[in-house]
Design a protein around this motif. Structure first.
Motif, mmCIF file in Angstrom:
data_model
loop_
_atom_site.group_PDB
_atom_site.id
_atom_site.type_symbol
_atom_site.label_atom_id
_atom_site.label_comp_id
_atom_site.label_asym_id
_atom_site.label_seq_id
_atom_site.Cartn_x
_atom_site.Cartn_y
_atom_site.Cartn_z
ATOM 1 N N VAL A 171 -24.994 4.416 -33.555
ATOM 2 C CA VAL A 171 -24.281 5.669 -33.334
ATOM 3 C C VAL A 171 -24.728 6.634 -34.422
ATOM 4 N N GLU B 72 -24.773 10.735 -35.994
ATOM 5 C CA GLU B 72 -24.028 11.996 -36.048
ATOM 6 C C GLU B 72 -25.003 13.157 -36.116
ATOM 7 N N LEU C 245 -16.099 10.426 -29.957
ATOM 8 C CA LEU C 245 -17.375 10.946 -29.483
ATOM 9 C C LEU C 245 -17.168 11.695 -28.183
#
Length: 70
Positions: free
Chosen positions: A11, A13, A52
């Motif tokens: 994941v 950002e 998210l």
């Protein structure tokens, strides 16, 4: 952003307004981690304790079945 690899799910950002480069790695998760149900223009889901939002354009790519890479 979610990236499925042969070892797991990463994941990343990004900046709030669509930066081209990721700013940091949020989490590394095991392969086959469920993303959750995605619906609507901006689907909200939680992964690794982070909220998210996934745009409808990417719903098919984000819903990778366990054991498969997108």
């Amino acid at each position: 952003m979610l990236i499925a690899t042969d070892r797991g799910v990463v994941v990343l950002e990004y900046g709030r307004f669509g930066g081209v480069k990721p700013t940091k790695v949020v989490a590394r998760l095991p392969q086959g981690t469920a993303v959750g149900s995605l619906s609507g223009t901006w689907a909200q889901t939680e992964l690794a304790g982070e909220r998210l939002w996934v745009h409808k354009k990417w719903h098919g790519d984000a819903a990778v079945p366990a054991g498969r890479l997108g």
